[in-house]
Scaffold this motif. Sequence first.
Motif, PDB file in Angstrom:
ATOM      1  N   LEU A  72      -3.931  -1.256   7.876  1.00 49.18           N
ATOM      2  CA  LEU A  72      -2.585  -1.541   7.490  1.00 49.18           C
ATOM      3  C   LEU A  72      -1.973  -2.111   8.147  1.00 49.18           C
ATOM      4  O   LEU A  72      -0.997  -2.948   8.045  1.00 49.18           O
ATOM      5  N   GLN A 125      -1.611   8.590   2.866  1.00 51.12           N
ATOM      6  CA  GLN A 125      -2.593   7.653   3.703  1.00 51.12           C
ATOM      7  C   GLN A 125      -3.827   8.603   3.924  1.00 51.12           C
ATOM      8  O   GLN A 125      -4.919   8.229   3.937  1.00 51.12           O
ATOM      9  N   ILE A 183      -9.497  -1.313  -0.579  1.00 53.38           N
ATOM     10  CA  ILE A 183      -8.248  -0.623  -0.798  1.00 53.38           C
ATOM     11  C   ILE A 183      -7.199  -1.441  -1.559  1.00 53.38           C
ATOM     12  O   ILE A 183      -6.949  -0.623  -2.508  1.00 53.38           O
ATOM     13  N   LYS A 184      -7.483  -2.739  -1.788  1.00 51.92           N
ATOM     14  CA  LYS A 184      -6.556  -3.232  -2.657  1.00 51.92           C
ATOM     15  C   LYS A 184      -7.081  -3.096  -4.060  1.00 51.92           C
ATOM     16  O   LYS A 184      -6.443  -2.696  -5.022  1.00 51.92           O
ATOM     17  N   VAL A 191       0.937  -1.293   0.005  1.00 53.60           N
ATOM     18  CA  VAL A 191      -0.030  -0.135  -0.057  1.00 53.60           C
ATOM     19  C   VAL A 191       0.847   1.061  -0.018  1.00 53.60           C
ATOM     20  O   VAL A 191       0.794   2.064  -0.771  1.00 53.60           O
TER      21      VAL A 191
END
Length: 65
Positions: A42, A24, A58-59, A13
Motif C-alpha cells: 500500500l 489491514q 486487493i482491488k 484501500v
Amino acid sequence: MVADHKETLEIRVRISLIENNMTQIDLANELGISPSYLSDLLKGKRDGIKAQERIKTIKKFLNIF
C-alpha cells in the motif's frame, strides 16, 4: 505522478476497509499475506510483478478500481 497513484491506492484501500469494518490485519489474513507485506504494498515499497498481481487482488477483493 507515480507517488500520487500510490497514495491514492492507499487512501482508497483505507476508506474501503473502514466502510467494510475491517482492519489491514483482517485484509492481510483474507489474502493470505502478512500485514507488513500488505503495508509495504500500500505504501508502494513493493512494485515487482508479484506485487502488482497482489495489488490487483486487493482491488478486486475490496471492489475498488
